[in-house]
Motif scaffolding. Structure first.
Motif, PDB file in Angstrom:
ATOM      1  N   PHE A   1       4.943  -0.582   8.237  1.00 49.13           N
ATOM      2  CA  PHE A   1       5.184   0.689   7.449  1.00 49.13           C
ATOM      3  C   PHE A   1       6.823   1.095   7.357  1.00 49.13           C
TER       4      PHE A   1
ATOM      5  N   PHE B   1       0.697  -1.218   0.094  1.00 51.55           N
ATOM      6  CA  PHE B   1      -0.041  -0.086  -0.149  1.00 51.55           C
ATOM      7  C   PHE B   1       1.005   1.200  -0.024  1.00 51.55           C
TER       8      PHE B   1
ATOM      9  N   ARG C   1      -1.633 -10.204  10.427  1.00 52.97           N
ATOM     10  CA  ARG C   1      -2.765  -9.150  10.343  1.00 52.97           C
ATOM     11  C   ARG C   1      -2.350  -7.800  10.628  1.00 52.97           C
ATOM     12  N   GLN C   2      -1.171  -7.473  10.762  1.00 52.82           N
ATOM     13  CA  GLN C   2      -0.422  -6.043  10.952  1.00 52.82           C
ATOM     14  C   GLN C   2      -0.057  -5.386   9.694  1.00 52.82           C
ATOM     15  N   LEU C   3      -0.184  -4.144   9.565  1.00 52.76           N
ATOM     16  CA  LEU C   3       0.559  -3.510   8.561  1.00 52.76           C
ATOM     17  C   LEU C   3       1.787  -3.135   9.277  1.00 52.76           C
TER      18      LEU C   3
ATOM     19  N   SER D   1       0.441 -12.156  13.722  1.00 52.61           N
ATOM     20  CA  SER D   1       0.952 -10.715  13.423  1.00 52.61           C
ATOM     21  C   SER D   1       0.864 -10.327  11.853  1.00 52.61           C
TER      22      SER D   1
ATOM     23  N   ARG E   1       1.333  -5.803   4.031  1.00 48.56           N
ATOM     24  CA  ARG E   1       0.705  -6.726   5.006  1.00 48.56           C
ATOM     25  C   ARG E   1       0.722  -8.133   4.089  1.00 48.56           C
TER      26      ARG E   1
END
Lengths: 118, 112
Positions: free
Chosen positions: A108, A35, A104-106, A102, A95
């Motif tokens: 960055f 993303f 499930r997390q983004l 874990s 992701r």
């Protein structure tokens, strides 16, 4: 663990010109999502574009497009016809497509501050 | 509008005091997250939740606890605030397993 690297802390572009923001990531997974988020001075996090790793075609949203190079683990954002409203901090994020723990997390990157010059 | 409300939006507190930040969603989504944003670090995950009473630690969970007794509310607590916890805190929700995350407007916390 996955890591996301944005090597350009700051960039500038002339209004109406094109700019490319770089992002690289490290993962051992084959399926995942990438993303680009935009954060203007209002602090709101706004999704710009999304890419699924299984799709070979690069995602495009109006003036925003990506260059996704899976083998090189590179995910750059191109902004065409830059506008003053594009000035913001841009974050690349990763992701996993796995549904547990874990994953499930983004994750960055550290961000790139884009200045648009009139 | 993903229906996420963070409160308070700004807070100044003293070292050693407890602080609770609230994230409220109106859509009954399962996944909720707390991140902190610091210069040079992007956003880092503190805790996350995948349902009522189901929570887990993220990358920077030390000094923080969370609770989720209702689907719509995810609370982040600093038991004894320290200056290193001065940051901007973001709540996020994810409607489904293959969707993107939507963020609240952030809470700026200053610990003096």
């Amino acid at each position: 663990a996955q890591t996301v690297t944005q090597s350009q802390p700051e960039m500038s572009v002339q209004e109406a010109e094109t700019v490319t923001l770089s992002c690289t990531y490290d993962t051992s997974e084959s399926d995942y999502y990438l993303f680009w988020y935009k954060q203007p001075p209002s602090r709101q996090m706004i999704l710009v574009i999304r890419q699924e790793a299984y799709k070979q075609q690069n995602a495009t949203e109006n003036r925003f497009s990506v260059n996704f190079q899976k083998a090189a683990k590179s995910f750059s954002l191109k902004i065409s016809d830059s506008q003053l409203g594009d000035a913001a901090m841009y974050f690349c994020a990763y992701r996993s497509s796995l549904l547990s723990g874990s994953a499930r997390q983004l994750t960055f990157g550290s961000g790139t501050q884009l200045t648009v010059l009139p | 509008d993903a229906g996420i409300t963070q409160s308070p939006r700004h807070k100044v507190t003293e070292t050693g005091t407890p602080v609770t930040l609230r994230c409220h969603q109106t859509e009954n989504h399962r996944y909720m997250y707390w991140y902190r944003q610091d210069p040079g670090h992007g956003l880092r995950l503190i805790h996350y939740s995948y349902g009522v009473k189901d929570t887990d630690k993220g990358e920077v969970s030390d000094g923080y606890s969370v609770s989720r007794s209702k689907t719509e509310d995810f609370l982040l607590t600093l038991e004894s605030a320290t200056s290193s916890q001065t940051s901007v805190y973001f709540c996020a929700i994810r409607p489904g397993p293959n969707t993107e995350a939507f963020f609240g407007q952030g809470t700026r916390l200053t610990v003096v």
